[in-house]
Design an enzyme around this catalytic site. Structure first.
Site, PDB file in Angstrom:
ATOM      1  N   HIS A  41      54.889  10.441  33.675  1.00 30.04           N
ATOM      2  CA  HIS A  41      53.819  11.427  33.515  1.00 30.04           C
ATOM      3  C   HIS A  41      54.337  12.837  33.745  1.00 30.04           C
ATOM      4  CE1 HIS A  41      50.018  13.503  35.098  1.00 30.04           C
ATOM      5  NE2 HIS A  41      49.918  13.450  33.784  1.00 30.04           N
ATOM      6  N   HIS A  60      49.735  11.266  40.838  1.00 33.97           N
ATOM      7  CA  HIS A  60      48.455  11.180  40.130  1.00 33.97           C
ATOM      8  C   HIS A  60      47.999   9.747  39.925  1.00 33.97           C
ATOM      9  CE1 HIS A  60      50.714  14.798  38.694  1.00 33.97           C
ATOM     10  NE2 HIS A  60      49.645  15.371  39.195  1.00 33.97           N
TER      11      HIS A  60
END
Ligand code: FES
Length: 89
Positions: A41, A60
């Site tokens: 990510h 996250h």
């Protein structure tokens, strides 16, 4: 010899292999699974989740299987598999 060979079955951790952070899991049968430890990510370092046996990203919340498959986003791309030549028999 490697730093992984003395590991117990079921042990996991992030180690440096060929100058790259690598997420390594030695399963209960002694087979070693290795993937890049860099989340696809935004590049945080993943960590081992012993309860779920997944690699989780603390930034996250992405989660990956021991083979690097995305189980939960926001990451969309699987982790790169890492071959550890010295562990091949
Ligand atoms: S950097 Fe891993 S989930 Fe965002």
């Amino acid at each position: 010899m490697s730093e992984i060979e003395p590991w117990k079955n079921g042990q996991a951790g992030v180690v440096i292999i060929d100058h790259k952070k690598t997420a390594v899991y030695k399963d209960e049968a002694g087979q070693v699974h290795a993937v890049s430890a860099i989340c696809t990510h935004m590049g945080c370092t993943i960590g081992w989740n012993a309860d779920e046996r997944t690699w989780d990203c603390p930034c996250h919340g992405s989660r990956y299987s021991i083979e690097g498959k995305v189980l939960r986003g926001p990451a969309k791309k699987d982790l790169e598999r890492v071959e550890i030549d010295y562990l091949k028999k």
